[in-house]
Design a protein around this motif. Structure first.
Motif, mmCIF file in Angstrom:
data_model
loop_
_atom_site.group_PDB
_atom_site.id
_atom_site.type_symbol
_atom_site.label_atom_id
_atom_site.label_comp_id
_atom_site.label_asym_id
_atom_site.label_seq_id
_atom_site.Cartn_x
_atom_site.Cartn_y
_atom_site.Cartn_z
ATOM 1 N N THR A 84 0.823 -1.204 0.000
ATOM 2 C CA THR A 84 0.000 0.000 0.000
ATOM 3 C C THR A 84 0.861 1.259 0.000
ATOM 4 O O THR A 84 0.456 2.297 -0.545
ATOM 5 N N LEU A 85 2.047 1.188 0.598
ATOM 6 C CA LEU A 85 2.991 2.308 0.514
ATOM 7 C C LEU A 85 3.350 2.601 -0.942
ATOM 8 O O LEU A 85 3.346 3.766 -1.377
ATOM 9 N N LEU A 86 3.649 1.547 -1.684
ATOM 10 C CA LEU A 86 3.996 1.734 -3.093
ATOM 11 C C LEU A 86 2.804 2.280 -3.883
ATOM 12 O O LEU A 86 2.950 3.212 -4.683
ATOM 13 N N TYR A 87 1.642 1.698 -3.674
ATOM 14 C CA TYR A 87 0.443 2.140 -4.392
ATOM 15 C C TYR A 87 0.177 3.623 -4.118
ATOM 16 O O TYR A 87 -0.041 4.421 -5.043
ATOM 17 N N ARG A 88 0.178 3.995 -2.835
ATOM 18 C CA ARG A 88 -0.120 5.375 -2.475
ATOM 19 C C ARG A 88 0.948 6.335 -3.004
ATOM 20 O O ARG A 88 0.652 7.469 -3.398
ATOM 21 N N THR A 89 2.203 5.895 -3.011
ATOM 22 C CA THR A 89 3.264 6.745 -3.543
ATOM 23 C C THR A 89 3.042 7.015 -5.028
ATOM 24 O O THR A 89 3.191 8.152 -5.498
ATOM 25 N N LEU A 90 2.684 5.983 -5.775
ATOM 26 C CA LEU A 90 2.414 6.176 -7.193
ATOM 27 C C LEU A 90 1.271 7.157 -7.409
ATOM 28 O O LEU A 90 1.310 8.009 -8.314
ATOM 29 N N ILE A 91 0.238 7.055 -6.576
ATOM 30 C CA ILE A 91 -0.885 7.985 -6.691
ATOM 31 C C ILE A 91 -0.433 9.413 -6.370
ATOM 32 O O ILE A 91 -0.788 10.371 -7.067
ATOM 33 N N HIS A 92 0.371 9.567 -5.312
ATOM 34 C CA HIS A 92 0.879 10.897 -4.966
ATOM 35 C C HIS A 92 1.724 11.463 -6.103
ATOM 36 O O HIS A 92 1.745 12.683 -6.327
ATOM 37 N N MET A 93 2.401 10.606 -6.841
ATOM 38 C CA MET A 93 3.236 11.046 -7.961
ATOM 39 C C MET A 93 2.427 11.221 -9.244
ATOM 40 O O MET A 93 2.987 11.373 -10.328
ATOM 41 N N LYS A 94 1.094 11.189 -9.103
ATOM 42 C CA LYS A 94 0.164 11.432 -10.209
ATOM 43 C C LYS A 94 0.184 10.321 -11.261
ATOM 44 O O LYS A 94 -0.165 10.559 -12.429
ATOM 45 N N HIS A 95 0.527 9.104 -10.837
ATOM 46 C CA HIS A 95 0.436 7.991 -11.779
ATOM 47 C C HIS A 95 -1.033 7.578 -11.888
ATOM 48 O O HIS A 95 -1.712 7.419 -10.866
ATOM 49 N N PRO A 96 -1.558 7.398 -13.100
ATOM 50 C CA PRO A 96 -2.980 7.085 -13.263
ATOM 51 C C PRO A 96 -3.369 5.766 -12.590
ATOM 52 O O PRO A 96 -2.706 4.739 -12.809
ATOM 53 N N PRO A 97 -4.411 5.747 -11.769
ATOM 54 C CA PRO A 97 -4.863 4.497 -11.144
ATOM 55 C C PRO A 97 -5.176 3.398 -12.162
ATOM 56 O O PRO A 97 -5.035 2.208 -11.860
ATOM 57 N N SER A 98 -5.592 3.797 -13.365
ATOM 58 C CA SER A 98 -5.919 2.802 -14.389
ATOM 59 C C SER A 98 -4.707 1.995 -14.829
ATOM 60 O O SER A 98 -4.850 0.942 -15.451
ATOM 61 N N LEU A 99 -3.507 2.484 -14.509
ATOM 62 C CA LEU A 99 -2.281 1.764 -14.886
ATOM 63 C C LEU A 99 -1.721 0.938 -13.742
ATOM 64 O O LEU A 99 -0.654 0.334 -13.878
ATOM 65 N N ILE A 100 -2.429 0.904 -12.604
ATOM 66 C CA ILE A 100 -1.946 0.154 -11.429
ATOM 67 C C ILE A 100 -2.849 -1.045 -11.187
ATOM 68 O O ILE A 100 -4.068 -0.899 -11.036
ATOM 69 N N SER A 101 -2.275 -2.238 -11.149
ATOM 70 C CA SER A 101 -3.007 -3.463 -10.830
ATOM 71 C C SER A 101 -2.356 -4.127 -9.621
ATOM 72 O O SER A 101 -1.185 -3.879 -9.307
ATOM 73 N N VAL A 102 -3.128 -4.959 -8.949
ATOM 74 C CA VAL A 102 -2.635 -5.659 -7.764
ATOM 75 C C VAL A 102 -2.971 -7.138 -7.889
ATOM 76 O O VAL A 102 -4.075 -7.499 -8.316
ATOM 77 N N HIS A 103 -2.030 -7.997 -7.533
ATOM 78 C CA HIS A 103 -2.275 -9.439 -7.535
ATOM 79 C C HIS A 103 -1.959 -10.010 -6.160
ATOM 80 O O HIS A 103 -0.875 -9.789 -5.621
ATOM 81 N N HIS A 104 -2.929 -10.752 -5.590
ATOM 82 C CA HIS A 104 -2.730 -11.463 -4.328
ATOM 83 C C HIS A 104 -2.640 -12.956 -4.614
ATOM 84 O O HIS A 104 -3.486 -13.508 -5.319
ATOM 85 N N LEU A 105 -1.641 -13.595 -4.039
ATOM 86 C CA LEU A 105 -1.444 -15.023 -4.282
ATOM 87 C C LEU A 105 -2.597 -15.826 -3.696
ATOM 88 O O LEU A 105 -3.198 -15.448 -2.690
ATOM 89 N N THR A 106 -2.898 -16.952 -4.306
ATOM 90 C CA THR A 106 -3.933 -17.834 -3.788
ATOM 91 C C THR A 106 -3.412 -18.577 -2.564
ATOM 92 O O THR A 106 -2.199 -18.711 -2.360
ATOM 93 N N LYS A 107 -4.318 -19.054 -1.747
ATOM 94 C CA LYS A 107 -3.966 -19.725 -0.497
ATOM 95 C C LYS A 107 -3.047 -20.917 -0.749
ATOM 96 O O LYS A 107 -3.323 -21.760 -1.593
ATOM 97 N N GLY A 108 -1.950 -20.949 -0.018
ATOM 98 C CA GLY A 108 -1.025 -22.064 -0.106
ATOM 99 C C GLY A 108 -0.010 -21.971 -1.222
ATOM 100 O O GLY A 108 0.873 -22.819 -1.326
ATOM 101 N N ASN A 109 -0.112 -20.938 -2.059
ATOM 102 C CA ASN A 109 0.827 -20.786 -3.165
ATOM 103 C C ASN A 109 1.944 -19.821 -2.801
ATOM 104 O O ASN A 109 1.827 -19.023 -1.874
ATOM 105 N N ASN A 110 3.028 -19.862 -3.580
ATOM 106 C CA ASN A 110 4.077 -18.865 -3.457
ATOM 107 C C ASN A 110 4.312 -18.232 -4.821
ATOM 108 O O ASN A 110 3.858 -18.741 -5.851
ATOM 109 N N VAL A 111 5.030 -17.134 -4.827
ATOM 110 C CA VAL A 111 5.184 -16.350 -6.034
ATOM 111 C C VAL A 111 5.985 -17.075 -7.108
ATOM 112 O O VAL A 111 5.952 -16.695 -8.283
ATOM 113 N N HIS A 112 6.674 -18.154 -6.726
ATOM 114 C CA HIS A 112 7.499 -18.881 -7.676
ATOM 115 C C HIS A 112 6.757 -20.043 -8.352
ATOM 116 O O HIS A 112 7.322 -20.713 -9.215
#
Length: 473
Positions: A84-112
């Protein structure tokens, strides 16, 4: 599932433009924040200065060139704070929200995992920022896009590792002592990119620090801990921060695993008190507390060499880290041999895999960092004695921190690990370690039950007989 900003459906992405000579993004001093406050000897804290500047350039490039970005935060208070720090920083820097996406891993999975790699790649985001997810060697998390220049992936992390996915830009705090949490690392990375990061978002860094380290480890105002975050902590209050941490951690511990909702709540919050008072987070906390109480008295069983105590639970809730932490406090005060407490959960994964969390015995935390036992090395010591074990379990074993590690392994391999440790299987008769009197962890949290003091000093089977408090009319 990749989640896009609510405004992305209503507006088309703006045309990309190059940064003009009049762009007013704040330039960053060549000295780190810690060096400016405490002296040049801290210039490589919380991470090496060149890596910090390279990561800032990665973020500036996203904003300057209006690139689409996918944020992939971990599920706990530290990871969500960093994200959320990164997301909010991008917004403060006037980066369009339409260009920001978020992905949450599914239960029991890892990013690899292959599944998560495919989901991240399918987003077609030009840049991907992965926060607080740990690391391991291997192929790139996502392949570069056609004709792409520069790295597509930035990894921001603090877990112990010297190996990283191919083709990634890495910012890690794991070799800069004292090791900063992911949220603190992210805050100090972004702090000078926009004045509102400090003015509006500093509290998020404190939530992340307390989520991983508690309230006593960070010594705000002493090198290298930022005094400005100490002022934020003092102003907003220890109680608000502690309740915010337990609240935002609760959804990922429930069987429903509603991490996206926890993210939404934290992203919209403007202070830790808003998290502490949120009704949904409070309900999740109650559910987790009930399930924890159900399993908190599971008796530990000791390894033949006395260095490890293991308790096994079976639940869809992610409470094994909590129980491991509680027992590490109880047993650490009573055993001179004990190095590690492990809590394994045989019910967390639908496919039968076992998740386990390991914590250093609490009495050893007071030792200097170089003298504390390395739990990753201890787990690998046992694993090396089992032929073919490491090849079969892959990279989901003994990952994390030296004092707090764990893994996800098949049930058959877990049974082999217990056998090698000399830990009796659940259900078999056992005795406590010689000269160790065991008492239930955090009895104040189990208000409806007390330990019969007459049982103190006995074996585990006798000790865990429960006496019910009489009701007061």
């Amino acid at each position: 599932m990749v989640k896009r900003s609510a405004s992305s459906e209503a507006s088309s992405p703006p045309k990309r433009r190059r940064r003009s000579s009049t762009t007013s993004l704040k330039e960053v001093s060549t000295l780190s924040h810690a060096a400016r406050e405490y002296g040049p000897q801290w210039n490589d804290w919380p991470a090496p200065a060149p890596a910090m500047e390279d990561a800032r350039s990665f973020i500036r490039d996203i904003v300057d060139n209006k690139r689409s970005v996918l944020i992939v935060p971990d599920k706990d208070a530290d990871g969500l704070s960093a994200g959320t720090l990164l997301y909010r920083t991008l917004i403060h820097m006037k980066h369009p929200p339409s260009l920001i996406s978020v992905h949450h891993l599914t239960k029991g999975n890892n990013v690899h995992s292959d599944y998560e790699r495919d989901v991240m790649d399918s987003s077609r985001a030009e840049k991907v920022v992965v926060l607080d997810q740990g690391s391991r060697p291997g192929r790139s998390l996502v392949p570069p896009l056609p004709d792409q220049k520069g790295k597509r992936v930035l990894i921001i992390d603090h877990h112990l590792s010297d190996e990283w996915p191919q083709g990634s830009q890495v910012l890690t705090a794991c070799r800069s002592s004292p090791i900063a949490t992911a949220a603190l690392l992210t805050y100090l990375l972004l702090r000078d990119l926009h004045e509102k990061v400090h003015e509006k978002e500093a509290w998020r860094a404190v939530v992340g620090v307390i989520g991983d380290l508690g309230t006593t480890v960070p010594k705000w105002g002493t090198p290298p801990w930022p005094s400005e975050l100490g002022a934020v902590f003092k102003k907003l209050g220890s109680k608000a921060f502690s309740e915010a941490v337990s609240g935002v951690n609760a959804p990922r511990r429930t069987a429903e695993y509603n991490v996206p909702k926890a993210w939404d709540i934290m992203l919209d919050a403007r202070s830790p008190s808003e998290l502490a008072s949120n009704a949904f987070l409070k309900l999740c906390k109650l559910d987790v507390a009930d399930e924890t109480a159900k399993w908190a008295r599971t008796p530990p069983r000791f390894a033949k060499d006395g260095r490890v105590a293991v308790c096994t639970v079976h639940t869809g809730f992610q409470i094994h880290p909590v129980i491991a932490t509680r027992w590490s406090g109880t047993l650490g005060r009573k055993s001179s041999k004990l190095l590690m407490v492990m809590c394994a959960n045989t019910g967390f994964h639908a496919d039968g895999r076992v998740s386990f969390s390991c914590r250093i015995a609490s009495n050893l935390r007071a030792l200097p960092e170089g003298q504390q036992p390395n739990l990753i090395a201890l787990l690998n010591e046992y694993a090396d004695r089992i032929p073919g074990f490491k090849d079969r379990v892959g990279g989901d074993y003994a990952r994390g921190h030296k004092e707090a590690t764990g893994g996800i392994i098949p049930r058959a391999e877990y049974d082999l690990l217990l056998e090698e440790m000399g830990v009796p299987q659940p259900g078999s008769s056992t005795k406590s370690e010689p000269n160790v009197s065991v008492s239930s962890p955090s009895p104040k949290k189990l208000k409806s039950k007390v330990i019969d003091p007459k049982q103190a000093g006995g074996g585990l089977d006798k000790f865990f007989k429960v006496q019910t408090k009489p009701k007061v009319e």
